[in-house]
Design an enzyme around this catalytic site. Structure first.
Site, PDB file in Angstrom:
ATOM      1  CG  HIS A 184      80.565   0.165  61.966  1.00  0.00           C
ATOM      2  ND1 HIS A 184      80.601  -0.609  63.034  1.00  0.00           N
ATOM      3  CD2 HIS A 184      79.472   0.644  61.511  1.00  0.00           C
ATOM      4  CE1 HIS A 184      79.213  -1.018  63.425  1.00  0.00           C
ATOM      5  NE2 HIS A 184      78.474  -0.097  62.481  1.00  0.00           N
ATOM      6  CB  CYS A 216      77.299   1.782  65.180  1.00  0.00           C
ATOM      7  SG  CYS A 216      75.964   1.704  64.108  1.00  0.00           S
ATOM      8  CD  GLU A 225      83.940  -1.122  63.601  1.00  0.00           C
ATOM      9  OE1 GLU A 225      84.118   0.390  63.737  1.00  0.00           O
ATOM     10  OE2 GLU A 225      82.857  -1.538  63.773  1.00  0.00           O
TER      11      GLU A 225
END
Ligand code: GLN
Length: 535
Positions: free
Chosen positions: A510, A384, A512
Site C-alpha cells: 500500500h 493490493c 498510499e
C-alpha cells in the site's frame, strides 16, 4: 510532580466530525515547525481491539503503520502533516485497554484486589498515554480523545485526563474543540452549545485551557469575549477554526490564530523561533495554482464513504502537487461496473486506479476495469486487491486461463493465480493476523517502478493474506507481465507490470500509507506523470 514531556489533550464537544484529527495534526505541525519534537496519539473509545476488523463503512479506512499496527485513519493525517512515522503506541482503543487489564488480572497482578474502572482502567489509560512521553523522544505528546464529551464510552478517558491534569499540573493542558453554529433564521452565531459542552467537561472535573471553535463565520470580539467569560478561558485562548478550502490550509489558519503560541505559553515552554513553514506554503501554492488537470477513476466498493480511501485520495492530491496538476477523482462503484456498461462508466478517464479490498462483492467490476485499462492503454495503478485483480485479468484474457481466480473468493478454483500465503494457512483468528507492516522490496532496474522510485530498494507497508502464486510466474513473464518488485528474502511478488503498455503497475503493498506533504509518494507521482505524458 514535574515531567520533561508535556501533554496536550484534545477533546471534542457538541457533535462528532468537527475535525479533531486535523486540528491535532495542525497544532503538532506548528509545534514541530517551532523546533519541538511532537507526536500525536489517538485514543478510541470503542471496544474493538483495533480497527482492523472493522468494515470501512464504520470508521473509514484502516491505516497501517511501519510496525504493523492497524489503526484509525487519523494516524494517516498525523503522518501526512508531520512526516514522522507513527507506531503501535499511537493508537489505543478501549478494547486494547480492557484486554490488557484482564490479562493482568488473569496473571494475578492485582494481588486479590477488585478490578475496577477507577483506578485500574484509568491507570492503564494513563500508562498508555505516557508510553510515548517516557520514550524520551518527544517534547510534546498530543493525545486526541475520540468521540464526544458526554458519551458514556469516553468517561474513563476524560477521568484519566482529569487525573493527569491534577498530577502533572502545568505539564498538561486541554484543548476542547466545539461548534459555534450559525442560525440562519436569527442571522447569528450561537455560543450556547459551546457553553453546554464546556459545562459537561466541568461536571467531569476538567477545565479546558483552550477552546477551538468550529464556525462557518467570523468569531468577532464580542463573541470571543462572551465565550471566554462563560467558559472560564482567556480571550486569547478562544481560537476561531473556520471552514477551510483544503485541510492543508488549517495549520496556517491556526498559526494566524496563534494556537501554537497559546499552547506553549500554557505549557510554560519558550515560543522559540517563528515556525518555518516555507515548504508547506510552497505545497499550498502549487496545490492552488495547477497548470493542468487530469481525472482518475478510483474503482472500489466502498466509494459511498470516501473516507474508506482517505490515504489514496490524499496521495493523489500530493502527486498532483508534484506534477503541478489538479487531480480530479471520479468515484466508480465496482459493483455497478459490468462488461456492458464499462465503456460508459470509464469513458474519458486519464488514469485508472483499482483499490484495495476484501471479499467477492464488486470483484468482477474491478477485473473489468483492469481489462479496460489494459486494452485501451490507459495508465493503471492497482493496489493490493487491485494488483491481484490485474493478475487474475491477465491470466484469464491473455494467458487463456479462463477460470483463474484468487482462492480468497473461489477456494477450489482451477488456476489459483492468487493464493493464500503459506504463513497464513493455519491462522484462524481474524484480528491482527494478516501480513502487516513494512517489508523490503527489490525492484527491477529500468522498470516503471524503479524509475518512479529512482531507486531499486524500497520498503513499503502491507496488509493482506493472499499473494501472487509463483507457480505461474514463468508463464506470466514469458507473456508480457513481469514481476518487477520482489521481497528479497521470500521471493514474494510485490509488483507486476505489463510491458507493452504506457504505464501499468500493480503493487501488492500500500504506497498510499507513506505519502506525506513533505514527501509525496514517488509511485503516485510516477502514475500522475505517466497520465500526463499519455494524454
Ligand atoms: N483481500 C486481499 C488479501 O487479503 C487484498 C487485501 C487488500 O487489498 N488490502 O490478500
Amino acid at each position: 510532580m514535574s515531567n520533561s514531556t508535556k501533554y496536550v489533550f484534545v477533546t471534542g464537544g457538541v457533535t462528532s466530525s468537527l475535525g479533531k484529527g486535523i486540528i491535532s495534526a495542525s497544532l503538532a505541525k506548528l509545534l514541530q515547525a517551532r523546533g519541538y519534537s511532537t507526536t500525536i496519539q489517538k485514543l478510541d473509545p470503542y471496544i474493538n481491539v483495533d480497527p482492523g476488523t472493522l468494515n470501512p463503512y464504520e470508521h473509514g479506512e484502516c491505516f497501517v503503520t511501519d510496525d504493523g499496527a492497524e489503526t484509525d485513519l487519523d494516524l494517516g493525517h498525523y503522518e501526512r502533516f508531520l512526516n514522522v512515522p507513527t507506531s503501535q503506541a499511537n493508537n489505543v482503543t478501549t478494547g486494547r485497554i480492557y484486554q490488557s487489564v484482564i490479562e493482568k488480572e488473569r496473571r494475578g497482578e492485582f494481588l486479590g484486589k477488585t478490578v475496577q474502572v477507577i483506578p485500574h482502567i484509568t491507570n492503564e489509560i494513563k500508562e498508555r498515554i505516557q508510553i510515548l512521553g517516557n520514550k524520551g523522544d518527544y517534547d510534546i505528546v498530543i493525545t486526541e480523545i475520540g468521540g464526544t464529551v458526554g458519551d458514556i464510552e469516553s468517561l474513563p478517558y476524560v477521568e484519566a485526563v482529569r487525573q493527569m491534569k491534577w498530577e502533572f499540573d502545568e505539564d498538561c493542558i486541554v484543548v476542547h474543540l466545539t461548534l459555534v453554529p450559525y442560525l440562519a433564521a436569527a442571522g447569528e452565531l450561537k455560543t450556547k452549545p459551546t457553553q453546554h459542552s464546556v459545562k459537561q467537561l466541568l461536571e467531569l472535573g476538567v477545565q479546558p485551557d483552550i477552546l477551538c471553535c468550529r464556525t462557518e463565520h467570523e468569531l468577532d470580539l464580542n463573541l470571543r469575549r462572551k465565550i471566554a467569560k462563560f467558559c472560564n478561558v482567556n480571550m486569547n485562548a478562544v481560537i476561531e477554526s473556520r471552514d477551510a478550502e483544503s485541510i492543508y490550509d488549517v495549520p496556517l489558519l491556526m498559526q494566524e490564530e496563534e494556537l501554537d503560541k497559546v499552547v506553549l505559553e500554557k505549557l510554560s515552554l519558550p515560543t522559540k523561533s517563528t515556525p518555518n513553514l516555507n515548504t508547506w506554503k510552497e505545497f499550498l501554492t502549487n496545490l492552488k495554482n495547477p497548470e493542468s488537470e487530469v481525472t482518475i477513476g478510483l474503482v472500489g466498493k466502498y466509494v459511498e464513504l470516501k473516507d474508506s480511501y482517505k490515504s489514496i485520495s490524499e496521495s493523489l492530491i500530493h502527486a498532483g502537487v508534484t506534477n503541478k496538476t489538479k487531480v480530479n477523482v471520479r468515484w466508480i462503484h465496482s459493483e455497478k461496473v459490468t462488461k456492458d456498461n464499462i465503456e460508459k462508466e470509464l469513458e474519458g478517464l486519464d488514469g485508472i486506479l483499482v483499490a484495495p479490498g476484501f471479499g467477492s462483492r464488486g470483484i468482477s467490476g474491478k477485473i473489468e476495469a483492469v481489462r479496460f485499462a489494459r486494452v485501451n492503454r490507459v495508465p493503471f495503478l492497482g493496489i493490493c486487491l487491485g494488483m491481484q485483480c490485474a493478475v487474475i485479468e491477465y491470466a484469464r484474457n491473455v494467458l487463456g486461463l479462463t477460470e483463474a481466480h484468487t482462492t480468497e473468493i473461489v477456494d477450489s478454483c482451477k488456476d489459483p493465480v492468487i493464493d493464500i500465503m503459506a504463513a497464513q494457512k493455519e491462522i484462524s483468528e481474524m484480528g491482527g493476523t494478516m501480513r502487516l507492516g513494512a517489508y523490503e522490496c527489490q525492484l527491477t532496474p529500468g522498470s516503471n517502478v524503479s524509475e518512479a522510485y529512482n531507486t531499486d530498494s524500497i520498503s513499503e507497508r502491507h496488509r493482506h493474506r493472499y499473494e501472487f502464486n509463483n507457480e505461474y510466474l514463468e508463464q506470466y513473464e514469458s507473456n508480457g507481465m513481469k514481476a518487477t518488485g520482489k521481497n528479497p528474502e521470500t521471493g514474494l511478488v510485490e509488483v507486476v507490470e505489463v510491458e507493452d503498455h504506457p504505464w501499468f503497475v500493480g503493487a501488492q503493498f500500500h504506497p498510499e500509507y507513506k505519502s506525506t506533504v513533505a514527501e509525496p509518494h514517488p509511485l503516485f507521482s510516477g502514475f500522475i506523470n505517466a497520465v500526463l505524458k499519455n494524454r
